[in-house]
Design a protein around this motif. Structure first.
Motif, PDB file in Angstrom:
ATOM      1  N   ILE A 198     -22.172 -95.858  26.871  1.00  0.00           N
ATOM      2  CA  ILE A 198     -21.896 -94.724  27.755  1.00  0.00           C
ATOM      3  C   ILE A 198     -23.117 -93.814  27.930  1.00  0.00           C
ATOM      4  O   ILE A 198     -23.473 -93.478  29.064  1.00  0.00           O
ATOM      5  CB  ILE A 198     -20.647 -93.954  27.267  1.00  0.00           C
ATOM      6  CG1 ILE A 198     -19.418 -94.845  27.437  1.00  0.00           C
ATOM      7  CG2 ILE A 198     -20.460 -92.660  28.034  1.00  0.00           C
ATOM      8  CD1 ILE A 198     -18.160 -94.338  26.804  1.00  0.00           C
ATOM      9  N   PRO A 199     -23.800 -93.424  26.834  1.00  0.00           N
ATOM     10  CA  PRO A 199     -24.968 -92.551  27.050  1.00  0.00           C
ATOM     11  C   PRO A 199     -26.035 -93.194  27.946  1.00  0.00           C
ATOM     12  O   PRO A 199     -26.610 -92.516  28.801  1.00  0.00           O
ATOM     13  CB  PRO A 199     -25.515 -92.334  25.631  1.00  0.00           C
ATOM     14  CG  PRO A 199     -24.407 -92.674  24.724  1.00  0.00           C
ATOM     15  CD  PRO A 199     -23.521 -93.646  25.417  1.00  0.00           C
ATOM     16  N   ASP A 200     -26.254 -94.486  27.779  1.00  0.00           N
ATOM     17  CA  ASP A 200     -27.249 -95.149  28.617  1.00  0.00           C
ATOM     18  C   ASP A 200     -26.836 -95.159  30.084  1.00  0.00           C
ATOM     19  O   ASP A 200     -27.652 -94.922  30.975  1.00  0.00           O
ATOM     20  CB  ASP A 200     -27.481 -96.592  28.142  1.00  0.00           C
ATOM     21  CG  ASP A 200     -28.111 -96.640  26.766  1.00  0.00           C
ATOM     22  OD1 ASP A 200     -28.459 -95.551  26.254  1.00  0.00           O
ATOM     23  OD2 ASP A 200     -28.232 -97.739  26.201  1.00  0.00           O
ATOM     24  N   ILE A 201     -25.557 -95.436  30.317  1.00  0.00           N
ATOM     25  CA  ILE A 201     -25.077 -95.468  31.701  1.00  0.00           C
ATOM     26  C   ILE A 201     -25.235 -94.092  32.333  1.00  0.00           C
ATOM     27  O   ILE A 201     -25.724 -93.959  33.456  1.00  0.00           O
ATOM     28  CB  ILE A 201     -23.592 -95.889  31.744  1.00  0.00           C
ATOM     29  CG1 ILE A 201     -23.450 -97.338  31.301  1.00  0.00           C
ATOM     30  CG2 ILE A 201     -23.023 -95.716  33.138  1.00  0.00           C
ATOM     31  CD1 ILE A 201     -22.018 -97.741  31.000  1.00  0.00           C
ATOM     32  N   ALA A 205     -27.383 -93.380  35.653  1.00  0.00           N
ATOM     33  CA  ALA A 205     -26.544 -93.316  36.858  1.00  0.00           C
ATOM     34  C   ALA A 205     -27.224 -92.604  38.034  1.00  0.00           C
ATOM     35  O   ALA A 205     -27.183 -93.115  39.151  1.00  0.00           O
ATOM     36  CB  ALA A 205     -25.207 -92.668  36.531  1.00  0.00           C
ATOM     37  N   PRO A 206     -27.860 -91.441  37.820  1.00  0.00           N
ATOM     38  CA  PRO A 206     -28.429 -90.744  38.981  1.00  0.00           C
ATOM     39  C   PRO A 206     -29.415 -91.608  39.767  1.00  0.00           C
ATOM     40  O   PRO A 206     -29.445 -91.560  41.001  1.00  0.00           O
ATOM     41  CB  PRO A 206     -29.140 -89.539  38.355  1.00  0.00           C
ATOM     42  CG  PRO A 206     -28.400 -89.295  37.094  1.00  0.00           C
ATOM     43  CD  PRO A 206     -28.009 -90.651  36.589  1.00  0.00           C
ATOM     44  N   ALA A 207     -30.171 -92.441  39.062  1.00  0.00           N
ATOM     45  CA  ALA A 207     -31.152 -93.272  39.756  1.00  0.00           C
ATOM     46  C   ALA A 207     -30.480 -94.304  40.655  1.00  0.00           C
ATOM     47  O   ALA A 207     -31.088 -94.842  41.572  1.00  0.00           O
ATOM     48  CB  ALA A 207     -32.048 -93.983  38.741  1.00  0.00           C
ATOM     49  N   ALA A 284     -21.221 -89.817  42.564  1.00  0.00           N
ATOM     50  CA  ALA A 284     -20.344 -90.540  43.469  1.00  0.00           C
ATOM     51  C   ALA A 284     -19.445 -89.581  44.244  1.00  0.00           C
ATOM     52  O   ALA A 284     -18.308 -89.325  43.854  1.00  0.00           O
ATOM     53  CB  ALA A 284     -19.489 -91.523  42.665  1.00  0.00           C
ATOM     54  N   PRO A 285     -19.936 -89.026  45.343  1.00  0.00           N
ATOM     55  CA  PRO A 285     -19.157 -88.003  46.069  1.00  0.00           C
ATOM     56  C   PRO A 285     -17.823 -88.521  46.581  1.00  0.00           C
ATOM     57  O   PRO A 285     -16.812 -87.826  46.482  1.00  0.00           O
ATOM     58  CB  PRO A 285     -20.063 -87.639  47.247  1.00  0.00           C
ATOM     59  CG  PRO A 285     -21.397 -88.188  46.927  1.00  0.00           C
ATOM     60  CD  PRO A 285     -21.221 -89.301  45.967  1.00  0.00           C
ATOM     61  N   THR A 286     -17.820 -89.733  47.113  1.00  0.00           N
ATOM     62  CA  THR A 286     -16.565 -90.245  47.656  1.00  0.00           C
ATOM     63  C   THR A 286     -15.536 -90.443  46.549  1.00  0.00           C
ATOM     64  O   THR A 286     -14.357 -90.120  46.711  1.00  0.00           O
ATOM     65  CB  THR A 286     -16.806 -91.584  48.375  1.00  0.00           C
ATOM     66  OG1 THR A 286     -17.901 -91.404  49.271  1.00  0.00           O
ATOM     67  CG2 THR A 286     -15.591 -92.016  49.142  1.00  0.00           C
TER      68      THR A 286
ATOM     69  N   GLU B 500     -29.151 -84.310  44.396  1.00  0.00           N
ATOM     70  CA  GLU B 500     -28.395 -83.449  43.486  1.00  0.00           C
ATOM     71  C   GLU B 500     -27.000 -84.019  43.239  1.00  0.00           C
ATOM     72  O   GLU B 500     -26.561 -84.930  43.945  1.00  0.00           O
ATOM     73  CB  GLU B 500     -28.279 -82.045  44.081  1.00  0.00           C
ATOM     74  CG  GLU B 500     -27.731 -82.061  45.483  1.00  0.00           C
ATOM     75  CD  GLU B 500     -27.759 -80.680  46.125  1.00  0.00           C
ATOM     76  OE1 GLU B 500     -27.121 -80.510  47.160  1.00  0.00           O
ATOM     77  OE2 GLU B 500     -28.409 -79.770  45.546  1.00  0.00           O
ATOM     78  N   ALA B 501     -26.339 -83.467  42.259  1.00  0.00           N
ATOM     79  CA  ALA B 501     -25.003 -83.942  41.900  1.00  0.00           C
ATOM     80  C   ALA B 501     -24.025 -83.678  43.029  1.00  0.00           C
ATOM     81  O   ALA B 501     -24.241 -82.808  43.876  1.00  0.00           O
ATOM     82  CB  ALA B 501     -24.530 -83.247  40.633  1.00  0.00           C
ATOM     83  N   ALA B 502     -22.947 -84.442  43.031  1.00  0.00           N
ATOM     84  CA  ALA B 502     -21.987 -84.376  44.129  1.00  0.00           C
ATOM     85  C   ALA B 502     -21.399 -82.989  44.285  1.00  0.00           C
ATOM     86  O   ALA B 502     -21.169 -82.528  45.392  1.00  0.00           O
ATOM     87  CB  ALA B 502     -20.875 -85.391  43.898  1.00  0.00           C
TER      88      ALA B 502
END
Lengths: 664, 521
Positions: A198-201, A205-207, A284-286, B500-502
């Motif tokens: 989990i910490p690695d993910i 994730a942002p990249a 992940a906005p959606t 930036e974050a969602a």
């Protein structure tokens, strides 16, 4: 901290194994003492860790236990991770679990199968602890499924009742639908990040937030599809709209189970998962939009059903479903600390309401229908005051300008404010749905209180009571109690109510500042959105008071309908029969699913079997060949004598023929 | 152990036992069979403990030239080792399970089982193509006899069907073998595993082998012999059939189809996927409507074996290792489930689910074992079923998310039919008096259920013990497959990360920008 963590997690497992396998050999008292003792130990060890995080003296720690799987680049271990987020869950789980263990001494007193019950409870706690201490997604899934198993076993605890068996299967299978999403989410996550840690993910994730991937032929943003898949898992476990149908049926289990598993802990696992993975969801906005919409919709939808149910436990079950919706949309708009605060306070007041309901049911000879209660305030006063505290907590009584309020005031108001403060169309819509749900919450909670504790006793109509006093309503005549005298529960049940009452009253007041405003407390264990929290505090006063206003309206409505003018509900049903039926029948979800999933599955199975296997494959395959053989060589039958030596001879000849053929 | 022919010894011991059983009386035959299988199991443990993980690929090799280029060549790698362990582990259990259930022709029965053990060990350790073929096909004979002689009322039809199906494929495989030997000039399996057959020839060779293996697995639509065979077979016959014989087909894929014809395997992966996807959904739904316990478990076997085939043709390490673990796990779990059926069949002599009910009341320990194996069957984490399914499905997801999606629905359907079965057998009230009067499991039944239960949990919690011996072999196979592996359908493409974050909020009023709907997407 290492030893404490190991003890906290494994003491319940050990106790479960001893009590479960020992069962009748070690006897009721030993089994109950071992499990309860283990849980008290875990609870006592958990609080210092939690308070240490509040004080800022503890830091996150990981205890490696054992290698689990290594397959190419896919590898994961059994490891226990404790950070601030986990610490919150530790106190919630172990405190409520210990209390429920104690409560069950009284509640299950007359049950012939007590060791099994306590073993399941402890097993559940172990699985839940594995879930919240998971350092990788697969161990989280282990806990996830482990609590599912315990839930299955406990819902079906009274397995002689057909309805309990059915409810247990339903809970497991509906959860599996969610788990399908969870598993695919893990596979996808591994594919993208080449790890399940989990910490690695979270770090990587942002990249990945701009990348795209193909899923079942659809081109999608990588992080959106991964988070949506994982969230489907959360929807199952946390009974969100669409996958919620199992939760009300789960009330077939003994009431302490409902309090522990189906209110305070297991069903919040989905919320915990979203918070644990919050840095990932923030890419992940959606997916977050989906979380918000589902959460808000569930929160309103479940509250409507709660207003019409007669079974006291089902009202509270729908209430749970609704409150989980609040937690999700708080997470969806980016306020994970707020979601966790509501999870925290909800655990106390909802466990209190369930255990209170259990105490009522205990007093009322297992009658759960509120139509047959009435006037219990004077008969079981301690239970009444505890339930009153729980009701004030869930409806969120509190005054912003005084800075005091029950637990629910701090958390639910924060959820509503932050949704408003987020300022998108979706979040504002969620705010309004949340306000609507708060109105309904207040209505159904007070409805429950009024039906149960106020008015005249109505319990001679109850079959359970009739069996107890050996009278029919006609024989009882004027005396609507039928001579049945509800009795207050034993101390083992009242003491837990007392502890939880304390939580329902004070949990928000004491801990809200840390959960909401203290980024240092979370120390990176969740995504902490500082500007959003500032915006939350800066919302207009009408927003801050909206929850209190609707709470009072709901109270007034319930008072009017169930105390002042008790003929209103009947008139309402007569006027709006269709609407009432739609809500009372739970929006027809069960009927719908039965039509489109359950019945077709059995129908298809029969078709595949009769028409596919027998009608087609066998008919034209082996039977067809056999038919040809029969026709062409009737003589072949004469060798099918059924005697060993003929077969042996034929097989031997065959083998010799085969070997000869090979050698040639 | 250098140079000691332990593999031959492991075949010799049961062979000798079989001969003695043939002439011995019933009581003696039972004890001899039990003793023999236990000795073989101990030899198996010695084999495993002397196996050098990370050592040579082929160990314990023996070779004796016989005639016409045909040699008695034995040797095992980690994959074969694990399957041999599975076989020798289940054998004593089969003998114990038949202790009271078999009353006629006991000596012959025990001899058939011991002969089967010889042939299974032979199949997994053969290093010569034709030697393999003989063991592989001869394994049918004792099974055919076990069903045909000691089976149920409709045993003739069942054994007939079993034989027809399995024989048909074998002929094609044998022809393909002749061609291969002529082409490569050797019948040595390790050499053939490295031999590059021309791609054109690979196609039909693959199909010829597929005809044989697909029936053995069995894959849809070649599966209809299995439910009948299981229903008619005595309990121990079902145990061996589900536990080991089904694995011969998938072992064939691992040992022959994949390493010898990698291009053709890639070419036909779609076929395997299609049949497997159908199998998962189709046979699971059929399992749901069964009223005969053994049929239900038989259909569930087809669905589980489909996960194996899907994993094998994923063309990556996770898929292959997952498939191997599913094979081992299914070998234990389906065997245990058939034993569980056998336990109550011995008491009531019916497999009709509706005749039972409420067994958790009068048989609590039985209910506990049955629950554990049910949970393992539906892949609950912590049991062996999960590790295998998880890896196999994680493997296939990398190749195709669609196949993964369809194959993973098995976890929902599997839960539905297994829990429905469990509910009808163990939950509910005691509706049938005779079922309510059944006693809980005996010491003998404890003795065969408890070891399987322990193994299932061991494999679930610490599968490393089982993965480690196979790791190097799978890596070799994976490397050989790498060149032919089809492209993944996920097609991950990097893009510029979002700034930036969602839910990022600037300090102005957040209403008009960076909303969730209108983000960087």
């Amino acid at each position: 901290m290492q030893t404490q963590i190991l003890l906290i997690v494994f003491a319940p497992l050990l106790a479960a194994v001893v009590a479960g396998l020992g069962n009748r050999m070690i006897g009721n008292v030993a089994a109950k003492s071992i499990t309860t003792g283990a849980l008290i130990l875990s609870a006592v060890l958990s609080w210092p860790i939690f308070l240490g995080f509040i004080a800022g003296t503890e830091t996150a720690e990981v205890v490696q236990v054992l290698k689990w799987v290594e397959s190419g680049s896919l590898s994961f271990d059994w490891a226990l991770r404790v950070d601030a987020l986990t610490a919150v869950m530790l106190v919630v789980i172990n405190t409520v679990s210990a209390i429920v263990h104690i409560y069950s001494w009284g509640y299950m007193e007359e049950d012939p199968d007590q060791p099994r019950f306590f073993a399941y409870l402890s097993l559940f706690t172990f699985a839940m602890l594995m879930l919240v201490t998971a350092d990788n997604l697969v161990q989280m899934f282990f806990g996830w499924e482990g609590v599912g198993l315990a839930s299955y076993l406990l819902i079906g605890f009274w397995f002689k009742k057909p309805s309990a068996g059915a409810a247990a299967i339903k809970a497991f299978v509906v959860n599996r639908v969610g788990d399908l999403g969870f598993m695919l989410g893990i596979f996808g996550t591994y594919l993208v990040f080449q790890t399940t840690s989990i910490p690695d993910i979270l770090a990587e994730a942002p990249a990945m937030s701009g990348s795209t991937i193909t899923f079942v032929g659809m081109r999608l943003y990588t992080m959106d599809i991964l988070c949506i898949l994982l969230f489907i898992g959360a929807m199952g476990k946390s009974a969100q709209l669409g996958l919620h149908t199992w939760l009300p049926d789960a009330m077939e289990g003994p009431t302490p189970v409902s309090a522990l598993i189906h209110a305070a802990t297991m069903v919040t696992a989905g919320v915990f998962m979203v918070c644990r993975l919050s840095p990932m969801f923030e890419t992940a906005p959606t997916a977050l939009m989906v979380v918000t919409v589902i959460g808000a919709a569930t929160c309103f939808f479940a509250a409507t059903i709660g207003t019409t149910q007669w079974d006291i436990k089902r009202v509270i079950a729908y209430s749970t479903c609704s409150q989980l919706g609040y937690m999700f949309f708080a997470a969806g708009v980016g306020a994970y600390g707020v979601a966790m605060l509501h999870l925290f306070t909800h655990a106390f007041f909802k466990a209190l309401l369930f255990l209170g309901a259990g105490s009522v049911i205990h007093a009322m000879h297992h009658e759960q229908d509120m139509r047959y209660y009435g006037g219990l305030r004077k008969r079981i006063p301690f239970t009444f005051y505890a339930m009153l505290a729980g009701t004030l907590a869930i409806t969120g009584l509190g005054v912003y300008h005084l800075g005091v309020g029950f637990a629910g005031f701090w958390s639910k108001d924060a959820v509503l404010e932050v949704a408003f403060a987020r300022g998108t169309q979706i979040s504002v819509m969620s705010f309004w749905l949340g306000v609507g749900a708060a109105l309904l919450t207040s209505f159904y909670s007070w409805r429950l209180m009024f039906l149960t504790f106020w008015g005249k006793p109505r319990w001679i109509e109850s079959e359970h009571i009739q069996h107890s006093v050996h009278k029919t309503p006609e024989q009882a005549g004027e005396d609507t109690t039928g001579g049945y005298h509800p009795h207050e529960s034993p101390v083992s049940m009242l003491f837990p109510l007392g502890v939880l009452t304390l939580g329902a009253v004070a949990a928000g007041q004491v801990f809200a500042p840390s959960f909401l405003d203290n980024a240092a407390f979370w120390a990176g264990s969740i995504f902490y959105n500082e500007p959003l929290i500032h915006a939350m505090h800066a919302v207009p006063y009408w927003v801050k008071y909206s929850a209190l206003v609707v709470m009072l309206l709901g109270f007034a409505g319930a008072y009017l309908a169930y105390i002042a003018k008790p003929d209103i509900p009947a008139k309402f049903v007569a006027t709006f029969g269709g609407l009432h039926n739609f809500v009372y029948r739970k929006w027809y979800f069960d009927e719908l699913y039965d039509r489109i999933f359950v019945k077709p599955a059995f129908w298809l199975g029969r078709q595949f079997w009769k028409l596919g296997d027998i009608g087609t494959i066998d008919r034209f395959g082996p039977n067809g060949i056999a038919w040809v053989v029969d026709r062409s060589a009737v003589a072949a039958r004469s060798i099918q004598t059924g005697y060993l030596y003929t077969y042996a001879l034929i097989m031997l000849l065959g083998l010799v023929a085969a070997i000869t053929y090979v050698l040639l | 152990m250098e140079g000691f022919p332990i593999l031959s010894l492991m075949m010799l011991v049961p062979l000798a036992g079989a001969l003695v059983c043939l002439v011995a009386g019933a009581a003696t035959a039972r004890w001899i069979a039990l003793g023999t299988t236990l000795v073989t199991f101990v030899l198996g443990v010695l084999l495993w403990s002397n196996f050098q993980t990370g050592g040579a690929q082929w160990q314990f090799t023996e070779r004796a030239e016989l005639f016409a280029g045909f040699s008695w060549a034995l040797g095992i790698d980690g994959i074969a080792l694990m399957l041999i362990m599975l076989s020798v582990f289940l054998m004593p259990i089969c003998i114990l399970a038949s202790w009271d259930a078999i009353q006629k022709r006991v000596g012959e029965y025990m001899a058939a089982f011991l002969l089967m053990e010889v042939l299974m060990i032979g199949t997994f350790s053969a290093q010569d193509l034709f030697l393999f073929y003989i063991f592989f096909e001869a394994g049918l004979i004792p099974m055919y006899l076990i069903i045909g002689v000691w089976g149920g009322d409709n045993r003739i039809y069942a054994s007939y069907k079993f034989f027809l199906y399995t024989l048909l494929g074998s002929v094609l495989m044998l022809i393909a073998m002749f061609w291969m030997v002529a082409e490569a000039g050797t019948s040595d399996i390790p050499t053939l595993m490295q031999y590059d057959f021309p791609p054109g020839a690979q196609t039909w060779l693959w199909l010829a082998f597929f005809a044989s293996f697909a029936v053995k697995v069995p894959m849809w639509p070649f599966h209809t012999w299995l439910p009948d065979a299981h229903v008619q077979a005595p309990t121990a016959g079902s145990v061996i059939l589900a536990g080991v014989l089904l694995k011969l087909g998938t072992y064939g894929f691992v040992r022959f189809s994949l390493p010898m014809f990698p291009e053709a395997s890639a070419q036909f992966a779609w076929l395997v996927f299609a049949l497997s996807m159908i199998a998962v959904v189709y046979t699971s739904l059929v399992a749901l409507v069964q009223s005969d316990m053994k049929k239900l478990i038989a259909y569930s076997s087809v669905a589980h074996m489909a996960i194996v085939t899907v994993g094998l043709f994923a063309f990556n390490v996770q898929g292959l290792e997952g498939a191997m673990i599913v094979m081992l796990s299914h070998g234990l779990v389906s065997a245990a489930l058939f034993l569980c059926v056998g336990v109550i069949y011995d008491r009531l002599h019916t497999r009709e689910i509706a005749r039972y009910g409420g067994l958790a009341i009068n048989m609590p320990y039985y209910a506990l074992f049955f629950l554990l194996f049910t949970m393992a069957s539906i892949g609950l984490p912590g049991t062996s079923g999960f590790v295998g399914e998880f890896l196999a499905l994680a493997g296939i997801y990398q190749a195709s998310s669609l196949v993964a999606l369809v194959a993973t629905t098995g976890i929902i359907l599997g839960a539905a039919y297994m829990l429905y079965l469990y509910r009808r057998v163990a939950f509910g009230g005691q509706v049938n008096e005779d079922a309510a009067a059944m006693r809980d499991i005996s010491v003998r039944e404890w003795a065969f259920l408890a070891p399987i239960a322990a193994s299932v949990l061991w494999m679930g919690v610490y599968p490393e013990s089982f993965l480690a011996p196979m790791r190097a072999d799978i890596a070799v196979l994976d490397a050989r497959l790498a060149a032919a592996a089809p492209a993944s359908d996920s097609a991950l493409t990097a893009g510029a990360p979002r700034a930036e974050a969602a839910n990022a909020l600037s300090h102005e009023n957040g209403a008009n920008h960076s909303s969730a709907e209108e983000g960087a997407h």
